[in-house]
Design a protein around this motif. Structure first.
Motif, PDB file in Angstrom:
ATOM      1  N   LEU A   1       8.726   8.097  -6.099  1.00  0.00           N
ATOM      2  CA  LEU A   1       9.464   9.218  -5.507  1.00  0.00           C
ATOM      3  C   LEU A   1       8.576  10.460  -5.413  1.00  0.00           C
ATOM      4  CD1 LEU A   1      12.998   8.881  -7.175  1.00  0.00           C
ATOM      5  CD2 LEU A   1      12.296   8.204  -4.881  1.00  0.00           C
ATOM      6  N   ASP A   2       7.613  10.556  -6.335  1.00  0.00           N
ATOM      7  CA  ASP A   2       6.697  11.704  -6.330  1.00  0.00           C
ATOM      8  C   ASP A   2       5.917  11.786  -5.013  1.00  0.00           C
ATOM      9  OD1 ASP A   2       5.441   9.229  -7.383  1.00  0.00           O
ATOM     10  OD2 ASP A   2       3.628  10.461  -7.395  1.00  0.00           O
ATOM     11  N   LEU A   3       5.681  10.609  -4.420  1.00  0.00           N
ATOM     12  CA  LEU A   3       4.935  10.589  -3.155  1.00  0.00           C
ATOM     13  C   LEU A   3       5.717  11.251  -2.024  1.00  0.00           C
ATOM     14  CD1 LEU A   3       3.124   7.188  -2.551  1.00  0.00           C
ATOM     15  CD2 LEU A   3       2.160   9.490  -2.659  1.00  0.00           C
TER      16      LEU A   3
ATOM     17  N   ILE B   1      16.399  11.044  -1.318  1.00  0.00           N
ATOM     18  CA  ILE B   1      17.023  12.003  -0.390  1.00  0.00           C
ATOM     19  C   ILE B   1      16.780  13.437  -0.848  1.00  0.00           C
ATOM     20  CG2 ILE B   1      19.241  12.836   0.514  1.00  0.00           C
ATOM     21  CD1 ILE B   1      20.151   9.792   0.304  1.00  0.00           C
ATOM     22  N   SER B   2      16.880  13.662  -2.143  1.00  0.00           N
ATOM     23  CA  SER B   2      16.696  15.025  -2.657  1.00  0.00           C
ATOM     24  C   SER B   2      15.258  15.506  -2.451  1.00  0.00           C
ATOM     25  CB  SER B   2      17.077  15.096  -4.136  1.00  0.00           C
ATOM     26  OG  SER B   2      16.096  14.431  -4.909  1.00  0.00           O
ATOM     27  N   ARG B   3      14.339  14.566  -2.151  1.00  0.00           N
ATOM     28  CA  ARG B   3      12.927  14.925  -1.961  1.00  0.00           C
ATOM     29  C   ARG B   3      12.497  14.941  -0.494  1.00  0.00           C
ATOM     30  NH1 ARG B   3      13.570  12.449  -6.812  1.00  0.00           N
ATOM     31  NH2 ARG B   3      12.325  13.201  -8.561  1.00  0.00           N
ATOM     32  N   GLY B   4      13.435  14.716   0.422  1.00  0.00           N
ATOM     33  CA  GLY B   4      13.076  14.861   1.839  1.00  0.00           C
ATOM     34  C   GLY B   4      13.338  13.676   2.744  1.00  0.00           C
TER      35      GLY B   4
ATOM     36  N   LEU C   1       0.842  -1.183   0.000  1.00  0.00           N
ATOM     37  CA  LEU C   1       0.000   0.000   0.000  1.00  0.00           C
ATOM     38  C   LEU C   1       0.877   1.233   0.000  1.00  0.00           C
ATOM     39  CD1 LEU C   1      -2.760  -0.863   2.615  1.00  0.00           C
ATOM     40  CD2 LEU C   1      -2.999  -0.779   0.151  1.00  0.00           C
ATOM     41  N   TYR C   2       0.645   2.096  -0.925  1.00  0.00           N
ATOM     42  CA  TYR C   2       1.406   3.338  -0.959  1.00  0.00           C
ATOM     43  C   TYR C   2       0.784   4.314   0.036  1.00  0.00           C
ATOM     44  CZ  TYR C   2       3.722   1.672  -5.173  1.00  0.00           C
ATOM     45  OH  TYR C   2       4.475   0.956  -6.049  1.00  0.00           O
ATOM     46  N   THR C   3       1.652   5.090   0.696  1.00  0.00           N
ATOM     47  CA  THR C   3       1.166   6.052   1.677  1.00  0.00           C
ATOM     48  C   THR C   3       0.342   7.145   1.012  1.00  0.00           C
ATOM     49  OG1 THR C   3       3.087   5.661   3.070  1.00  0.00           O
ATOM     50  CG2 THR C   3       1.871   7.697   3.465  1.00  0.00           C
ATOM     51  N   ASN C   4      -0.805   7.438   1.616  1.00  0.00           N
ATOM     52  CA  ASN C   4      -1.655   8.520   1.140  1.00  0.00           C
ATOM     53  C   ASN C   4      -1.200   9.811   1.831  1.00  0.00           C
ATOM     54  OD1 ASN C   4      -3.763  10.456   1.419  1.00  0.00           O
ATOM     55  ND2 ASN C   4      -5.274   8.905   0.880  1.00  0.00           N
ATOM     56  N   PRO C   5      -0.793  10.844   1.070  1.00  0.00           N
ATOM     57  CA  PRO C   5      -0.239  12.070   1.658  1.00  0.00           C
ATOM     58  C   PRO C   5      -1.178  12.734   2.683  1.00  0.00           C
ATOM     59  CG  PRO C   5       0.199  12.036  -0.680  1.00  0.00           C
ATOM     60  CD  PRO C   5      -0.701  10.870  -0.404  1.00  0.00           C
ATOM     61  N   ASP C   6      -2.484  12.728   2.419  1.00  0.00           N
ATOM     62  CA  ASP C   6      -3.410  13.354   3.381  1.00  0.00           C
ATOM     63  C   ASP C   6      -3.434  12.598   4.702  1.00  0.00           C
ATOM     64  OD1 ASP C   6      -4.251  15.444   1.698  1.00  0.00           O
ATOM     65  OD2 ASP C   6      -5.534  14.042   0.596  1.00  0.00           O
ATOM     66  N   GLU C   7      -3.358  11.279   4.592  1.00  0.00           N
ATOM     67  CA  GLU C   7      -3.301  10.469   5.819  1.00  0.00           C
ATOM     68  C   GLU C   7      -1.989  10.700   6.560  1.00  0.00           C
ATOM     69  OE1 GLU C   7      -6.220   6.704   4.722  1.00  0.00           O
ATOM     70  OE2 GLU C   7      -4.101   6.332   5.070  1.00  0.00           O
ATOM     71  N   ALA C   8      -0.925  10.884   5.786  1.00  0.00           N
ATOM     72  CA  ALA C   8       0.382  11.161   6.397  1.00  0.00           C
ATOM     73  C   ALA C   8       0.305  12.441   7.219  1.00  0.00           C
ATOM     74  CB  ALA C   8       1.453  11.282   5.316  1.00  0.00           C
ATOM     75  N   LEU C   9      -0.336  13.461   6.643  1.00  0.00           N
ATOM     76  CA  LEU C   9      -0.476  14.746   7.332  1.00  0.00           C
ATOM     77  C   LEU C   9      -1.289  14.579   8.621  1.00  0.00           C
ATOM     78  CD1 LEU C   9      -0.177  17.835   7.502  1.00  0.00           C
ATOM     79  CD2 LEU C   9      -2.257  18.011   6.108  1.00  0.00           C
ATOM     80  N   GLU C  10      -2.408  13.889   8.504  1.00  0.00           N
ATOM     81  CA  GLU C  10      -3.263  13.668   9.671  1.00  0.00           C
ATOM     82  C   GLU C  10      -2.485  12.933  10.773  1.00  0.00           C
ATOM     83  OE1 GLU C  10      -6.559  11.019   8.985  1.00  0.00           O
ATOM     84  OE2 GLU C  10      -7.252  11.197  11.056  1.00  0.00           O
TER      85      GLU C  10
ATOM     86  N   LYS D   1       6.002  18.243   0.959  1.00  0.00           N
ATOM     87  CA  LYS D   1       5.412  19.564   0.678  1.00  0.00           C
ATOM     88  C   LYS D   1       4.200  19.835   1.567  1.00  0.00           C
ATOM     89  CE  LYS D   1       4.292  21.993  -3.219  1.00  0.00           C
ATOM     90  NZ  LYS D   1       3.673  22.008  -4.547  1.00  0.00           N
ATOM     91  N   LEU D   2       3.354  18.820   1.646  1.00  0.00           N
ATOM     92  CA  LEU D   2       2.131  18.948   2.439  1.00  0.00           C
ATOM     93  C   LEU D   2       2.437  19.183   3.927  1.00  0.00           C
ATOM     94  CD1 LEU D   2      -0.915  18.752   1.826  1.00  0.00           C
ATOM     95  CD2 LEU D   2      -0.815  16.356   2.537  1.00  0.00           C
ATOM     96  N   LEU D   3       3.422  18.460   4.442  1.00  0.00           N
ATOM     97  CA  LEU D   3       3.795  18.630   5.854  1.00  0.00           C
ATOM     98  C   LEU D   3       4.352  20.045   6.082  1.00  0.00           C
ATOM     99  CD1 LEU D   3       5.503  15.198   6.760  1.00  0.00           C
ATOM    100  CD2 LEU D   3       3.153  15.886   7.173  1.00  0.00           C
TER     101      LEU D   3
END
Ligand SMILES: [Zn+2]
Length: 323
Positions: free
Chosen positions: A204-206, A240-243, A165-174, A212-214
């Motif tokens: 990597l886009d994730l 690494i270049s993405r965080g 399962l790929y991490t959902n960015p909104d869930e990551a933020l929550e 960015k969202l965080l």
């Protein structure tokens, strides 16, 4: 020696700002600790040593995780105090909720500088509740916490997931907002265990989206990459270049160690086995070669070399906060 959360926070903050990652290296015995600490000092990099509950069971001899963690923590503390060009922290890798008492024991006894509570198999709300509890306890003792949502495919101590399962960015933020974890492990397609980087569909886009969202929401965190042993240099540097600030390594060390020891015994079999054609009466085993120090060191040297290479790839070389 970085046996507190503040020091490790400083390490990860520098990594995030300067876009490099700390090599988080799993160990289960003293020889591997020596190799990794020596590697870190040679290349002037800070490093994070990791222990799993499985490693702790092994180290205790009788499957006692608390004793094993105490043993391994002492080894890391005493050995790392010798070095001046690098600092080492100690981290508990993938502690599932059933190990809550173990995590509490390590925190309250100052055995580690950080812990990963992995309740990713629970429902989101339970994951948040359990992780929050660990964060509350850990922060009181100046210890930092890594949390995870989603699954990382493959097998690692007591974590078995069939589906990816790929991490959902909104869930990551929550998750980050509600738990206040210091480090966030994202699932972006890597696998635990033996994999080949070119076969991995890495998102990597994730990482970029989550980071960015965080940041936009005022909760910037270091992102952690698990199951990274088989990734190519480009894939790791892209992450690494993405965080990503922490890259976990376990399998690579195991393979390097086993290969080096295997090679030694392929070349030195006659040190302990009577060669074909020779009479057992004439054969004398060669203590100079079967002494464990002679062949264990081959494995240790291989781990050290791999660690130096990884610190180079991850950019932490020459970046210790002690410099
Ligand atoms: Zn992992």
């Amino acid at each position: 020696m970085f046996f507190n959360g503040d020091k490790m926070k400083q390490v990860f903050l520098k990594a995030k700002k300067e876009r490099f990652a700390i090599v988080a290296s799993n160990i289960a015995f003293d020889g591997a600790v020596r190799s990794i600490l020596q590697a870190a000092d040679n290349v002037k990099s800070d490093v994070l040593i990791q222990i799993s509950t499985g490693a702790c069971k092994y180290a205790s001899g009788i499957n006692n995780v608390n004793v094993g963690a105490s043993v391994l923590s002492s080894i890391v503390k005493i050995l790392s105090a010798q070095y001046r060009n690098s600092g080492a922290g100690l981290h508990i890798d993938h502690a599932t909720p059933n190990y809550f008492d173990f995590v509490k024991f390590c925190i309250e006894n100052g055995l580690v500088s950080s812990v990963m509570i992995d309740a990713s198999k629970e429902k989101m709300e339970d994951n948040i509740r359990i992780t929050k509890e660990v964060v509350y306890l850990a922060h009181k003792h100046n210890i930092i916490v890594e949390g995870e949502i989603g699954y990382i495919k493959g097998q690692e101590d007591e974590i078995v997931s069939d589906e990816q399962l790929y991490t959902n960015p909104d869930e990551a933020l929550e998750f980050v907002k509600k738990t206040d974890v210091d480090l966030f492990a994202a699932s972006i397609g890597t696998n635990h265990g033996v994999t080949k980087g070119k076969n991995v569909h890495l998102r990597l886009d994730l990482i970029e989206k989550i980071d960015k969202l965080l940041i936009e929401n005022g909760v910037e965190r270091g992102i952690v990459l698990h199951g990274a042993s088989g990734l190519t240099k480009e894939q790791q540097q892209g992450a690494i270049s993405r965080g990503v600030v922490k890259i976990n390594k376990d399998t690579r060390y195991q393979m390097e160690y086993a290969s080096a020891v295997q090679k030694f015994w392929e070349e030195n079999k006659d040190a302990i086995v009577c060669p074909k054609g020779m009479s057992e009466d004439d054969y004398i085993p060669d203590k100079k070669r079967f002494d464990p120090r002679k062949w264990l060191i081959k494995g240790e040297q291989a781990i050290q070399k791999a660690a130096e290479n990884l610190m180079d790839i991850c950019g932490s070389k020459e970046h210790s906060i002690l410099l």
